[in-house]
Design a protein around this motif. Structure first.
Motif, PDB file in Angstrom:
ATOM      1  N   LEU A 415      26.629  53.007  36.201  1.00 50.33           N
ATOM      2  CA  LEU A 415      26.447  52.040  37.376  1.00 50.33           C
ATOM      3  C   LEU A 415      26.805  50.576  37.046  1.00 50.33           C
ATOM      4  CD1 LEU A 415      22.989  54.033  38.446  1.00 50.33           C
ATOM      5  CD2 LEU A 415      25.349  54.152  39.558  1.00 50.33           C
ATOM      6  N   PHE A 416      26.442  50.123  35.775  1.00 55.26           N
ATOM      7  CA  PHE A 416      26.722  48.827  35.429  1.00 55.26           C
ATOM      8  C   PHE A 416      27.948  48.496  35.528  1.00 55.26           C
ATOM      9  CE2 PHE A 416      27.565  46.372  31.397  1.00 55.26           C
ATOM     10  CZ  PHE A 416      27.036  44.939  31.990  1.00 55.26           C
ATOM     11  N   LEU A 417      28.804  49.262  34.988  1.00 56.22           N
ATOM     12  CA  LEU A 417      30.244  49.005  35.015  1.00 56.22           C
ATOM     13  C   LEU A 417      30.860  49.007  36.667  1.00 56.22           C
ATOM     14  CD1 LEU A 417      31.740  51.237  32.280  1.00 56.22           C
ATOM     15  CD2 LEU A 417      31.292  48.833  32.260  1.00 56.22           C
ATOM     16  N   GLY A 418      30.425  49.747  37.391  1.00 58.78           N
ATOM     17  CA  GLY A 418      30.710  49.650  38.806  1.00 58.78           C
ATOM     18  C   GLY A 418      30.446  48.174  39.345  1.00 58.78           C
ATOM     19  N   ALA A 419      29.322  47.861  39.070  1.00 65.47           N
ATOM     20  CA  ALA A 419      28.564  46.608  39.522  1.00 65.47           C
ATOM     21  C   ALA A 419      29.522  45.545  39.009  1.00 65.47           C
ATOM     22  CB  ALA A 419      27.034  46.364  39.302  1.00 65.47           C
ATOM     23  N   GLN A 420      29.880  45.601  37.605  1.00 66.82           N
ATOM     24  CA  GLN A 420      30.738  44.502  37.256  1.00 66.82           C
ATOM     25  C   GLN A 420      32.137  44.532  37.779  1.00 66.82           C
ATOM     26  OE1 GLN A 420      30.940  45.297  32.706  1.00 66.82           O
ATOM     27  NE2 GLN A 420      29.875  43.460  32.645  1.00 66.82           N
ATOM     28  N   ALA A 421      32.644  45.741  38.142  1.00 68.70           N
ATOM     29  CA  ALA A 421      33.989  45.624  38.836  1.00 68.70           C
ATOM     30  C   ALA A 421      33.794  45.040  40.251  1.00 68.70           C
ATOM     31  CB  ALA A 421      34.374  47.221  39.083  1.00 68.70           C
ATOM     32  N   LEU A 422      32.608  45.326  41.062  1.00 67.64           N
ATOM     33  CA  LEU A 422      32.498  44.948  42.223  1.00 67.64           C
ATOM     34  C   LEU A 422      32.374  43.236  42.254  1.00 67.64           C
ATOM     35  CD1 LEU A 422      31.740  45.364  45.355  1.00 67.64           C
ATOM     36  CD2 LEU A 422      29.484  45.530  44.563  1.00 67.64           C
ATOM     37  N   ALA A 423      31.667  42.713  41.366  1.00 67.06           N
ATOM     38  CA  ALA A 423      31.374  41.406  40.949  1.00 67.06           C
ATOM     39  C   ALA A 423      32.588  40.500  40.774  1.00 67.06           C
ATOM     40  CB  ALA A 423      30.499  40.812  39.797  1.00 67.06           C
ATOM     41  N   TYR A 424      33.781  41.032  39.986  1.00 68.67           N
ATOM     42  CA  TYR A 424      34.880  40.539  39.769  1.00 68.67           C
ATOM     43  C   TYR A 424      35.493  40.570  41.178  1.00 68.67           C
ATOM     44  CZ  TYR A 424      39.389  39.805  37.270  1.00 68.67           C
ATOM     45  OH  TYR A 424      40.568  39.265  36.992  1.00 68.67           O
ATOM     46  N   THR A 425      35.556  41.408  41.790  1.00 67.42           N
ATOM     47  CA  THR A 425      36.400  41.617  43.071  1.00 67.42           C
ATOM     48  C   THR A 425      35.969  40.680  44.038  1.00 67.42           C
ATOM     49  OG1 THR A 425      36.935  44.069  42.363  1.00 67.42           O
ATOM     50  CG2 THR A 425      37.320  43.253  44.849  1.00 67.42           C
ATOM     51  N   VAL A 426      34.646  40.775  44.447  1.00 65.40           N
ATOM     52  CA  VAL A 426      34.127  39.898  45.362  1.00 65.40           C
ATOM     53  C   VAL A 426      34.105  38.398  45.051  1.00 65.40           C
ATOM     54  CG1 VAL A 426      31.922  39.193  46.365  1.00 65.40           C
ATOM     55  CG2 VAL A 426      32.481  41.758  46.279  1.00 65.40           C
ATOM     56  N   ALA A 427      34.155  38.098  43.789  1.00 64.23           N
ATOM     57  CA  ALA A 427      33.973  36.654  43.428  1.00 64.23           C
ATOM     58  C   ALA A 427      35.534  36.212  43.470  1.00 64.23           C
ATOM     59  CB  ALA A 427      33.800  36.320  42.054  1.00 64.23           C
ATOM     60  N   ALA A 428      36.650  36.971  43.140  1.00 62.62           N
ATOM     61  CA  ALA A 428      37.877  36.697  43.275  1.00 62.62           C
ATOM     62  C   ALA A 428      38.305  36.349  44.831  1.00 62.62           C
ATOM     63  CB  ALA A 428      38.775  37.659  42.644  1.00 62.62           C
ATOM     64  N   LEU A 429      37.932  37.308  45.597  1.00 64.05           N
ATOM     65  CA  LEU A 429      38.159  37.500  47.145  1.00 64.05           C
ATOM     66  C   LEU A 429      37.374  36.032  47.763  1.00 64.05           C
ATOM     67  CD1 LEU A 429      37.597  41.030  48.075  1.00 64.05           C
ATOM     68  CD2 LEU A 429      40.009  39.713  48.140  1.00 64.05           C
ATOM     69  N   ALA A 430      36.241  35.567  47.304  1.00 63.23           N
ATOM     70  CA  ALA A 430      35.541  34.557  47.833  1.00 63.23           C
ATOM     71  C   ALA A 430      36.236  33.290  47.523  1.00 63.23           C
ATOM     72  CB  ALA A 430      34.033  34.628  47.577  1.00 63.23           C
ATOM     73  N   HIS A 431      37.072  33.297  46.596  1.00 65.47           N
ATOM     74  CA  HIS A 431      37.828  32.107  46.297  1.00 65.47           C
ATOM     75  C   HIS A 431      39.126  31.974  46.892  1.00 65.47           C
ATOM     76  CE1 HIS A 431      34.805  31.397  43.009  1.00 65.47           C
ATOM     77  NE2 HIS A 431      35.183  30.250  43.130  1.00 65.47           N
ATOM     78  N   ARG A 432      39.509  32.866  47.671  1.00 68.26           N
ATOM     79  CA  ARG A 432      40.798  32.943  48.474  1.00 68.26           C
ATOM     80  C   ARG A 432      40.550  32.237  49.753  1.00 68.26           C
ATOM     81  NH1 ARG A 432      43.510  38.789  46.220  1.00 68.26           N
ATOM     82  NH2 ARG A 432      43.269  38.031  44.216  1.00 68.26           N
TER      83      ARG A 432
END
Length: 432
Positions: A415-432
């Protein structure tokens, strides 16, 4: 990916707090929690409304603005530095009559954990980020499922949804109005608002990732599905006095149809390697459903799914042939209708590439195998959002593939790794 995007994505990923996520999961599971570890929190029940209030307060504590729409979808918004369409993440908080604590809820809570991680890292994103809790994804109390996400994308669906009735005779529209009235402090917003992208994190609800010993899955799409209603007509008669050779038994006809359908599915039906036709004969209704009366009518439903739409075309043709052949026999008379069909959902390559990058980094830092690409066999809200904006999904393993069950579980580290993957994806998208 620019240096700024990558730096923000990595910092967000590294600030996910596993203990905080576990505490959030436990706190939400208390709403409808059962002694067996499961959760009973059907859509728009009193316990669901209490859970919604809990999420509202949790989001506000993180500095989010909260809003809702005409289908009572809840949106928790972290402001961006620019006036741009937001990045959307989240899932649903309702459960099956007896469900687990992760299905849907994990995606909502992981979205809020991403916002907490961004706060901790001091990251301000150009785009706003919104976490959504969709209404009635499960469809167990009011049908169909995924009402909230489908109505958000196509508001014309909502009037028909409002007329849906639960087992106690309660209209969805009345329950919806009560839910909106229970949150007078939450402002209303229009439906179908622009979104720059959507990412949904979810438990797999199947055995693929666990069997492969892989902690993260990059979801390439969602299977195509068709639902049918089959009717078999016969003639009611006395069970003791009617000779077997003179019966028009609707159940015998239905069983013969079912056997031929299962036989068709067992041959593989021409499905490409690595795929299969998944066939379920679900709801059965027998008339008059008496122990000593020959059935005069039988109705049953079919759920047919495959990644390959051509396989379902062949299945439908076979169903027609079987119905015609069986209907030509004494006591046959078989008819069928398709009452729901949905083509496969395919997530765009650019979104898959970003999610893969996010999952690869999370897995590598934990010294675990690289992510696996797989197709979802279940419906998710992302299926509807894919028609609205670029969309993707991330899966984490389900222990023994169990879901819609009190025994549903996923290891905390997954569950922790899933949230980490989500954080990376969302943060990258939010900078585009």
């Amino acid at each position: 990916m620019t240096f700024q995007e990558q730096q923000a994505a990595e910092r967000a990923q590294d600030h996910i707090d596993s203990a905080r996520l576990q505490d959030a999961i436990a706190a939400l599971a208390a709403f409808g929690g059962r002694g067996d570890g499961g959760v009973s929190r059907e859509a728009l029940t009193g316990v669901d409304l209490a859970a919604r209030r809990h999420l509202i307060e949790r989001a506000r504590a993180l500095g989010c603005e909260v809003s809702t729409d005409d289908c009572a979808n809840l949106f928790f918004r972290r402001a961006g530095s620019a006036d741009l369409p937001p990045v959307l993440t989240g899932s649903h908080a309702d459960t099956q009559p007896v469900g687990g604590k992760l299905d849907g809820a994990y995606g909502v809570l992981a979205g809020l954990e991403v916002i907490a991680a961004l706060n901790d890292a001091g990251i301000r994103t150009p785009r706003p980020i919104e976490v959504v809790a969709w209404t009635n994804e499960e469809g167990s109390r009011f049908g169909p499922g995924a009402m909230g996400s489908s109505a958000f994308v196509d508001p014309a669906c909502l009037p028909a949804y409002r007329d849906a009735v639960d087992g106690a005779g309660v209209r969805f529209g009345d329950a919806l109005d009560a839910a909106l009235a229970a949150a007078p402090d939450v402002p209303r917003r229009p439906m179908r608002q622009p979104m720059s992208a959507c990412v949904e994190l979810h438990i797999e609800q199947g055995p693929v990732l666990e069997r492969a010993a892989v902690p993260l899955g990059v979801v390439t799409g969602i299977q195509s599905v068709r639902w049918y209603r089959v009717t078999c007509a016969g003639m009611m008669g006395h069970a003791g006095t009617t000779p077997m050779g003179e019966r028009s038994d609707a159940m015998a006809t239905a069983v013969a149809v079912a056997q031929q359908l299962y036989a068709f599915a067992a041959t593989g039906s021409g499905a490409p390697a690595g795929t299969e036709l998944r066939l379920t004969l679900g709801r059965w209704q027998v008339t008059p459903n008496s122990v000593n009366t020959i059935p005069g009518a039988v109705e049953f439903t079919i759920d047919a799914r495959c990644v390959d739409e051509a396989v379902l075309e062949r299945f439908e043709a076979a169903l027609g042939e079987i119905a015609a052949r069986q209907g030509g026999k004494v006591g046959g008379k078989v008819g069928f209708t398709c009452f729901f069909r949905r083509p496969p959902t395919l997530f765009p390559p650019a979104m898959l590439a970003l999610v893969s990058q996010a999952c690869e980094r999370a897995s590598a830092q934990a010294w675990l195998p690289a992510p696996l690409r797989l197709t979802s066999g279940a419906f998710h809200d992302a299926m509807y959002l894919a028609g609205h904006c670029p969309t993707a999904m991330i899966f984490v393993p389900s222990e023994r593939g169990i879901s819609h069950n009190a025994a549903e579980a996923t290891a905390p580290h997954d569950l922790f790794l899933g949230a980490q993957a989500l954080a990376y994806t969302v943060a990258a998208l939010a900078h585009r």
